[in-house]
Design a protein around this motif. Structure first.
Motif: not given
Ligand code: PLP
Length: 451
Positions: A57-62, A408-411, A418-420
């Motif tokens: 996710x890069x956290x909040x896509x940041x 172990x996959x944060x999505x 789904x946001x990748x």
């Protein structure tokens, strides 16, 4: 108050204090149990028990440069030693340097920048400035959008988070989205909504174009389902805005700085806005930062007219220094190129998964900005969970996300999409690992398939 010895802050202690004292965004507080995070590096973060999670996710896509990029951390440290803060009224090196870099990197003739503390504040300023420059009031925004949580920005926002803030800022007019997979106009050929200009022009007819200051859109919709406009859409909006003297504002807070495999999402279509707003990937969020960058024409206007905006932390040196370092790292380490290459690997892998998993209705993406639309039936396109699903209605996607986390996959997801969106520094092996986990957990979505 007793001062707590930092050694006593175990994961459990963090969890308890968090539950008791921290208010988390957009949540019923009692329903939460956030994972206490102890650290991170690159595309990974971990908890106090040492469990590692691949941050897809890069956290909040940041967090475009990933967790704890050493050069970025060092740049913040150096700036902290030199000058932590100076008021916005002074000229300061990191601020001037970042603004100059933005004038070069942003498309077309975008030139001067006002720095903010995040994306919402950048949008607030963009709207206010567009109103002052044009002398008009109304702003056109879309339904499938998120522009931030402050009063004006949440009023521009289309997604259901707006509802609690209504009636909000007056003068917002809504436009439909070029969501070709679920076209709100039924997608005739040619489609006025997905073409852009015809739909905008019809709205202007009813609203009176002389009252409209700006059109604000995410060139590629982020949070609200990773929606890519058809080729020609942005240009079509640009032409209509030019015809009526309306400012076109691109909110590139999420899609900017390499996310889609180009520096800016609008670069894919070579369309230049009058104002671009950015944040997130500008400095990977290591220090809060946002920016509003305006065209030469508006820059000239500002030479003789008042800019009615200001923040104590406008152009904060620590934030700007992290922005300068971030952009240099992106150039030196070919981060945009990596996003493009890793995106191609991710896209090819997802296409293979679509052959195995009937619940994949559509895959949309460029760079590392992918959405996977999950359906119950490919023919009818019935979404796996409905729009604005909550509680049991959202469970089919909730189960999938939980299963991914256990592996172990944060999505995250926007209802059925789904946001990748992993860090732009991700490597081959990490993309492959995520695809393996997805292959596994998508079976849960397939179980709901009825087609
Ligand atoms: N605009 C877009 C497109 C966003 O995705 C976001 C946040 O997710 C914002 C604006 C708001 O940014 P911030 O949370 O920094 O205010």
């Amino acid at each position: 108050m007793t001062v707590t010895d930092s050694d006593t802050w175990t994961g459990q202690r963090v969890r308890e204090a968090d539950r008791e004292y921290v208010i988390h965004s957009w949540s019923v507080q009692g329903a939460l149990d956030p994972i206490p995070v102890a650290g991170g590096a690159g595309s990974w973060f971990w908890d106090y028990e040492g469990r590692k999670y691949l941050d897809f996710q890069s956290q909040l896509v940041n967090l475009n440069l990933g967790h704890q990029h050493p050069r970025l951390v060092e740049a913040i440290r150096q700036q902290a030693e030199q000058l932590c803060y100076i008021g916005p009224g002074f000229a300061e090196r990191s601020r001037a340097e970042l603004a100059e870099m933005l004038a070069e990197l942003t498309p077309g003739d975008l030139k001067m920048t006002f720095f903010t503390t995040g994306g919402a504040a950048a949008n607030e300023n963009a709207i206010r400035l567009a109103r002052h420059v044009t002398g008009r009031q109304k702003v056109i925004a879309r339904y499938r959008s998120y522009h931030g949580a402050t009063n004006g920005a949440i009023s521009l926002t289309g997604d259901p988070r707006r509802w609690s803030a209504e009636p909000g800022m007056p003068g917002v007019v809504r436009m439909l989205d070029p969501y070709t997979y679920r076209c709100p106009a039924g997608h005739p050929d040619p489609c006025p909504v997905c073409t852009g200009g015809p739909h905008l022009e019809e709205i202007l007819r009813y609203e009176n174009p002389d009252t409209v200051a700006a059109v604000i859109i995410e060139p590629v919709t982020g949070t609200n389902g990773l929606i890519y406009p058809p080729d020609g859409y942005l240009r079509s909006l640009r032409e209509v805005c030019d015809r009526y003297g309306i400012m076109l504002i691109f909110d590139e807070v999420m899609a900017g700085f390499g996310r889609t495999g180009t520096w800016f999402a609008c670069d894919h279509w070579d369309v230049v806005p009058d104002i671009v707003t950015t944040a997130k990937g500008l400095n990977s969020g290591y220090v809060p930062l946002g920016a509003m960058t305006v065209s030469s024409r508006i820059s000239d206007w500002l030479k003789d007219n008042m800019f009615w905006g200001g923040l104590t932390y406008a152009g904060h040196p620590l934030a700007c220094a992290s922005g300068v370092a971030s952009l240099k790292i992106m150039q030196d380490e070919h981060v945009v190129e990596n996003a493009k290459a890793m995106g191609e690997r991710l896209g090819a892998g997802l296409a293979r998964l679509a052959e195995q998993h009937p619940s994949i209705g559509e895959i949309r993406g460029r760079g590392l900005f992918y959405g996977v639309e999950l359906v119950k039936d490919r023919e009818s396109r019935e979404p796996l969970v409905p729009f604005n699903a909550k509680g049991p209605a959202a469970a089919p996607v909730g189960r999938l996300l939980k299963a991914a986390m256990e592996r172990g996959l944060y999505l995250t997801a926007n209802f059925n999409v789904l946001r990748l969106t992993p860090p732009l520094v991700i490597r081959d092996s990490e993309i492959d690992l995520a695809l393996d986990v997805l292959d596994d957990v998508l079976k849960l979505a397939d179980e709901q398939y009825v087609g």
